[in-house]
Design a protein around this motif. Structure first.
Motif, PDB file in Angstrom:
ATOM      1  N   GLU A  20       0.819  -1.212   0.000  1.00 13.46           N
ATOM      2  CA  GLU A  20       0.000   0.000   0.000  1.00 13.46           C
ATOM      3  C   GLU A  20       0.853   1.262   0.000  1.00 13.46           C
ATOM      4  N   ASP A  21       1.934   1.292   0.801  1.00 13.69           N
ATOM      5  CA  ASP A  21       2.760   2.491   0.927  1.00 13.69           C
ATOM      6  C   ASP A  21       4.173   2.175   0.455  1.00 13.69           C
ATOM      7  N   LEU A  22       4.486   2.540  -0.778  1.00 12.42           N
ATOM      8  CA  LEU A  22       5.801   2.232  -1.350  1.00 12.42           C
ATOM      9  C   LEU A  22       6.932   2.872  -0.552  1.00 12.42           C
ATOM     10  N   GLU A  23       6.700   4.061  -0.032  1.00 15.12           N
ATOM     11  CA  GLU A  23       7.773   4.822   0.617  1.00 15.12           C
ATOM     12  C   GLU A  23       8.355   4.088   1.819  1.00 15.12           C
ATOM     13  N   LYS A  24       7.542   3.302   2.511  1.00 20.41           N
ATOM     14  CA  LYS A  24       8.007   2.591   3.696  1.00 20.41           C
ATOM     15  C   LYS A  24       9.075   1.541   3.361  1.00 20.41           C
ATOM     16  N   TYR A  25       9.151   1.124   2.109  1.00 21.13           N
ATOM     17  CA  TYR A  25      10.061   0.041   1.728  1.00 21.13           C
ATOM     18  C   TYR A  25      11.351   0.539   1.075  1.00 21.13           C
ATOM     19  N   VAL A  26      11.506   1.853   0.962  1.00 21.97           N
ATOM     20  CA  VAL A  26      12.709   2.406   0.341  1.00 21.97           C
ATOM     21  C   VAL A  26      13.811   2.533   1.383  1.00 21.97           C
ATOM     22  N   LYS A  27      14.934   1.864   1.160  1.00 26.13           N
ATOM     23  CA  LYS A  27      16.069   1.978   2.066  1.00 26.13           C
ATOM     24  C   LYS A  27      16.809   3.287   1.797  1.00 26.13           C
ATOM     25  N   ALA A  28      17.409   3.834   2.856  1.00 17.57           N
ATOM     26  CA  ALA A  28      18.118   5.107   2.714  1.00 17.57           C
ATOM     27  C   ALA A  28      19.262   5.003   1.715  1.00 17.57           C
ATOM     28  N   ASP A  29      19.904   3.843   1.645  1.00 12.93           N
ATOM     29  CA  ASP A  29      21.049   3.674   0.744  1.00 12.93           C
ATOM     30  C   ASP A  29      20.733   2.734  -0.413  1.00 12.93           C
ATOM     31  N   TRP A  30      19.525   2.850  -0.955  1.00  7.84           N
ATOM     32  CA  TRP A  30      19.120   1.952  -2.044  1.00  7.84           C
ATOM     33  C   TRP A  30      20.091   1.982  -3.204  1.00  7.84           C
ATOM     34  N   TRP A  31      20.723   3.133  -3.437  1.00  8.49           N
ATOM     35  CA  TRP A  31      21.621   3.322  -4.579  1.00  8.49           C
ATOM     36  C   TRP A  31      22.933   2.543  -4.450  1.00  8.49           C
ATOM     37  N   ARG A  32      23.227   2.006  -3.258  1.00  6.57           N
ATOM     38  CA  ARG A  32      24.477   1.267  -3.082  1.00  6.57           C
ATOM     39  C   ARG A  32      24.475  -0.074  -3.815  1.00  6.57           C
ATOM     40  N   HIS A  33      23.305  -0.697  -3.972  1.00 13.29           N
ATOM     41  CA  HIS A  33      23.269  -2.107  -4.347  1.00 13.29           C
ATOM     42  C   HIS A  33      22.648  -2.392  -5.716  1.00 13.29           C
ATOM     43  N   ILE A  34      21.997  -1.417  -6.323  1.00 13.81           N
ATOM     44  CA  ILE A  34      21.127  -1.748  -7.430  1.00 13.81           C
ATOM     45  C   ILE A  34      21.759  -1.693  -8.805  1.00 13.81           C
ATOM     46  N   PHE A  35      22.829  -0.927  -8.945  1.00 10.65           N
ATOM     47  CA  PHE A  35      23.360  -0.694 -10.296  1.00 10.65           C
ATOM     48  C   PHE A  35      24.238  -1.864 -10.723  1.00 10.65           C
ATOM     49  N   ASN A  36      23.590  -2.851 -11.297  1.00 11.44           N
ATOM     50  CA  ASN A  36      24.237  -4.102 -11.651  1.00 11.44           C
ATOM     51  C   ASN A  36      23.761  -4.549 -13.038  1.00 11.44           C
ATOM     52  N   ALA A  37      23.845  -5.842 -13.309  1.00 11.93           N
ATOM     53  CA  ALA A  37      23.438  -6.348 -14.625  1.00 11.93           C
ATOM     54  C   ALA A  37      21.954  -6.115 -14.877  1.00 11.93           C
ATOM     55  N   ASN A  38      21.135  -6.188 -13.839  1.00 21.41           N
ATOM     56  CA  ASN A  38      19.706  -5.932 -14.027  1.00 21.41           C
ATOM     57  C   ASN A  38      19.442  -4.499 -14.478  1.00 21.41           C
ATOM     58  N   TYR A  39      20.208  -3.569 -13.935  1.00 20.92           N
ATOM     59  CA  TYR A  39      20.072  -2.172 -14.339  1.00 20.92           C
ATOM     60  C   TYR A  39      20.355  -2.005 -15.831  1.00 20.92           C
ATOM     61  N   LEU A  40      21.468  -2.582 -16.288  1.00 15.65           N
ATOM     62  CA  LEU A  40      21.789  -2.473 -17.714  1.00 15.65           C
ATOM     63  C   LEU A  40      20.760  -3.211 -18.564  1.00 15.65           C
ATOM     64  N   ARG A  41      20.161  -4.242 -17.999  1.00 13.69           N
ATOM     65  CA  ARG A  41      19.161  -5.009 -18.751  1.00 13.69           C
ATOM     66  C   ARG A  41      17.855  -4.205 -18.871  1.00 13.69           C
ATOM     67  N   THR A  42      17.370  -3.662 -17.758  1.00 16.23           N
ATOM     68  CA  THR A  42      16.066  -2.983 -17.794  1.00 16.23           C
ATOM     69  C   THR A  42      16.139  -1.611 -18.441  1.00 16.23           C
ATOM     70  N   ASP A  43      17.279  -0.923 -18.298  1.00 19.12           N
ATOM     71  CA  ASP A  43      17.414   0.420 -18.852  1.00 19.12           C
ATOM     72  C   ASP A  43      18.304   0.454 -20.091  1.00 19.12           C
ATOM     73  N   GLY A  44      18.647  -0.723 -20.592  1.00 18.04           N
ATOM     74  CA  GLY A  44      19.602  -0.810 -21.690  1.00 18.04           C
ATOM     75  C   GLY A  44      19.168  -0.099 -22.954  1.00 18.04           C
ATOM     76  N   ASP A  45      17.860  -0.017 -23.205  1.00 19.11           N
ATOM     77  CA  ASP A  45      17.417   0.620 -24.442  1.00 19.11           C
ATOM     78  C   ASP A  45      17.724   2.116 -24.436  1.00 19.11           C
ATOM     79  N   VAL A  46      18.046   2.677 -23.268  1.00 18.06           N
ATOM     80  CA  VAL A  46      18.469   4.082 -23.185  1.00 18.06           C
ATOM     81  C   VAL A  46      19.967   4.173 -22.907  1.00 18.06           C
ATOM     82  N   VAL A  47      20.416   3.569 -21.795  1.00 17.10           N
ATOM     83  CA  VAL A  47      21.795   3.783 -21.357  1.00 17.10           C
ATOM     84  C   VAL A  47      22.809   2.961 -22.157  1.00 17.10           C
ATOM     85  N   GLU A  48      22.345   2.031 -22.978  1.00 21.54           N
ATOM     86  CA  GLU A  48      23.247   1.284 -23.846  1.00 21.54           C
ATOM     87  C   GLU A  48      23.031   1.649 -25.320  1.00 21.54           C
ATOM     88  N   ASP A  49      22.223   2.643 -25.589  1.00 19.08           N
ATOM     89  CA  ASP A  49      21.939   3.066 -26.960  1.00 19.08           C
ATOM     90  C   ASP A  49      22.996   4.085 -27.384  1.00 19.08           C
TER      91      ASP A  49
END
Length: 658
Positions: A20-49
């Protein structure tokens, strides 16, 4: 911090279901862990173009008009797409920095493949590992601003950029149009990335409406949910971003034409859909050069005491080889410009000598891996003493040395971090029966406490209960060791060492990985680099050599990433060495962590440095420089000045974000 937006990963890739409340699940340091192969896969049509990247760089260079020899930083560079495009256009003084180890590793690989010379570093934008007044231009592109939970951190980033820019140097920021996103974000969307991956997204505004909260569930057709991610970005309007730049002391702030991105697969572009381009000039003077007393730093070099016994050494004392090694060190240090060295090696008057020289020392090079009074259990006493005397020093603090002296403790920490270790169990002094041995032979017996391969010989490798009992008896009776013993699965794969100089993530150098070459060892002897290989020249093990490791790229990346995690978790500082071994499936398994590793001219760290064309003296210099950057060397006089002279920092008030 890389381009676009992503988040931290839910444990075990299990989806939470409806939230119900997305904000409650956001970690303060979410940016530490996410930029990996999944990032390049999901955003590849922009950041790999490549076409999108080319068009963006066209716009950036049109706005900035940089000369090809300009010193340029691609901040939060991700996999280096903008800096590599600039390198391909003939720009020669390029650097890139990003918090993601995965993306920086990819940037370095692409840089090497394309034979460019971009300097890529892993680090935090709030504490940049670059000298003051260095860059002509800083480019912060791809919507990589506003990730932090506190807007104070955004201001810290801008003030760090001001610091490293030359006077009148220029900053270009490419950030999402917050006003547009507030009115037009899609609460829900979904898409097929390809025939294997499917992604669903949910979005909502934060309670204060200053951030966009997003959730992303990535599913594989066979593996199921592989990530359930929550992330948030601050929404800057044109007014609020210019106000923040003004507060950070930027001038000549200009808003430029908007950037609109199109996806070739008609993807929901989210924060990348419509962006603001802002440029600003660093309003500052050249920073005055601080000249230390006598132009040179005075460094105390703290070592073992050659006049005392040392049970680790074969004859229980320093021999000619030890004295030769010390002379090699002194000669190498003497050739380093910018330093004066004072040596401390008489432990019976160590405290008095340090007190006498304290006001003259900038910091201490702690090379006393023998321990206080040459007792290994007292290695941590040396940094503890230096801290009591308020003397900055190189290498691990007392807690770090205590952690790493206990092999079973390091194993437990590594397992908790999902870093593989060999199977093992601990034998306490009172244990006398091993009928229910939980491991298959062969195994290796090691004293749980200790370093320098103390107690580890060819006889430590056991193939049955009889040899196991003999090995334990040898450690107990011949060495007088009455502490827990570690019995570990003996792995027969490559014997590997990884060396790091620096302080991740801000600034570090991963040295070339080496493996032990056992080719000249008689076939009947177990392949170990133990006590005989380090201390007994007449042993067959003296024939072991170290060579560059021949490993798959993904294995090297895993090793370095794991070592960096361990480096930070165990509080290593300035330099460390990590010993691994491959199992039968070629999986690397951690054996030991060595803070303050051997500094000898012919040691493992020096061998790695030599492969990288770094001389012994240069290696020592890099360790000293890493410590200086970490502690922020000040003159001794100012360090011991009255605390009453310290001014309290004024509170910072940020502009309201629309």
């Amino acid at each position: 911090m890389a381009a676009s937006t992503k988040s931290s990963k839910i444990d075990n890739n299990v989806s939470l279901g409806p939230v119900e409340d997305l904000e409650k699940y956001v970690k303060a340091d979410w940016w530490r862990h996410i930029f990996n192969a999944n990032y390049l896969r999901t955003d590849g049509d922009v950041v790999e173009d490549k076409t999108i990247t080319k068009d963006e760089v066209d716009l950036f260079t049109e706005i900035l008009s940089p000369a090809q020899d300009s010193v340029i930083l691609d901040l939060c560079c991700g996999q280096g797409r903008h800096s590599l495009e600039l390198a391909g256009r003939g720009f020669t003084n390029l650097s890139g920095l990003d918090r993601s180890h995965y993306l920086i590793t990819r940037a370095r690989t692409l840089n090497k493949q394309q034979k460019f010379n971009v300097n890529y570093k892993e680090g935090d934008a709030r504490k940049l590992p670059f000298p003051t007044d260095t860059f002509d231009y800083v480019i912060l592109a791809g919507n990589s601003f506003g990730y932090f939970e506190s807007d104070q951190d955004d201001l810290r980033v801008l003030r760090e950029i001001i610091r490293i820019l030359k006077p009148q140097g220029k900053l270009l920021i490419d950030v999402t149009d917050g006003s547009y996103v507030k009115e037009n974000f899609q609460p829900r969307s979904w898409e097929w990335i390809d025939k294997q991956y499917f992604v669903c997204r949910e979005r909502s505004l934060s309670e204060n409406e200053e951030r966009l909260i997003s959730r992303e569930v990535i599913t594989h057709v066979k593996k199921g949910v592989i990530a359930d991610q929550f992330y948030a970005e601050r929404l800057y309007s044109r007014n609020s971003i210019t106000d923040l730049l003004s507060l950070a002391s930027f001038g000549k702030i200009q808003l430029h034409s908007e950037v609109k991105t199109e996806s070739k697969r008609n993807q929901d572009l989210g924060m990348m859909e419509k962006r603001i381009i802002v440029s600003a000039v660093a309003n500052k003077d050249w920073t005055p050069v601080k000249i230390s007393q006598g132009q040179k730093k005075t460094v105390g070099v703290l070592m073992g005491d050659p006049n005392l016994s040392d049970i680790i050494k074969p004859d229980g004392s320093f021999d000619q080889d030890d004295l030769f090694t010390i002379n090699e060190l002194k000669q190498a240090l003497a050739n380093l410009p910018g330093y004066n060295f004072i040596y401390f090696n008489q432990h019976d008057k160590l405290i008095q000598d340090l007190l006498k020289k304290r006001d003259k020392l900038d910091f201490v090079f702690n090379l006393c891996d023998e321990g206080y009074d040459n007792q290994a259990t007292k290695e941590l006493h040396i940094p503890a003493l230096l801290e009591i005397l308020d003397l900055p020093y190189t290498g691990g603090n007392p807690q770090c040395l205590a952690y790493c002296y206990d092999k079973s403790l390091v194993r437990g920490i590594a397992k908790g971090m999902d870093i593989p270790v060999p199977k093992a169990f601990v034998i306490k002094p009172e244990d006398i029966s091993f009928i229910d041995l939980p491991l298959k032979f062969p195994v290796i017996v090691k004293p749980n406490f200790g370093d320098s391969s103390f107690g580890i010989t060819q006889d430590s490798v056991c193939y049955d209960l009889t040899t196991l009992e003999n090995a334990i008896l040898q450690v107990r009776e011949k060495l007088g060791y009455n502490q827990p013993i570690l019995v570990e699965q003996f792995l027969t794969g490559k014997d590997i060492s990884v060396g790091i100089i620096g302080n991740p993530p801000e600034s570090y150098h991963a040295l070339p990985i080496i493996e032990e070459d056992y080719g000249k060892l008689p076939s009947q002897l177990p392949h170990i680099c133990g006590y005989e290989a380090k201390w007994q020249p007449d042993s067959p093990y003296w024939q072991i050599t170290s060579v560059p490791a021949n490993l798959p790229e993904e294995t090297e990346q895993f090793l370095i990433a794991s070592c960096i995690k361990l480096f930070n978790r165990l509080e290593c500082r300035d330099y460390a060495r990590f010993d691994w071994r491959l199992d039968a499936n070629q999986t690397p398994r951690l054996l030991e962590v060595n803070p303050n590793p051997g500094w000898c001219w012919d040691g493992h760290l020096a061998k790695m440095a030599k492969i990288a064309d770094i001389s012994y003296g240069q290696m020592l210099g890099k360790i000293l420089q890493a410590a200086e950057e970490r502690i922020g060397v000040v003159t001794p006089r100012s360090r011991f000045a009255s605390l009453n002279s310290v001014e309290e920092a004024l509170p910072i008030t940020l502009p309201h974000i629309e």
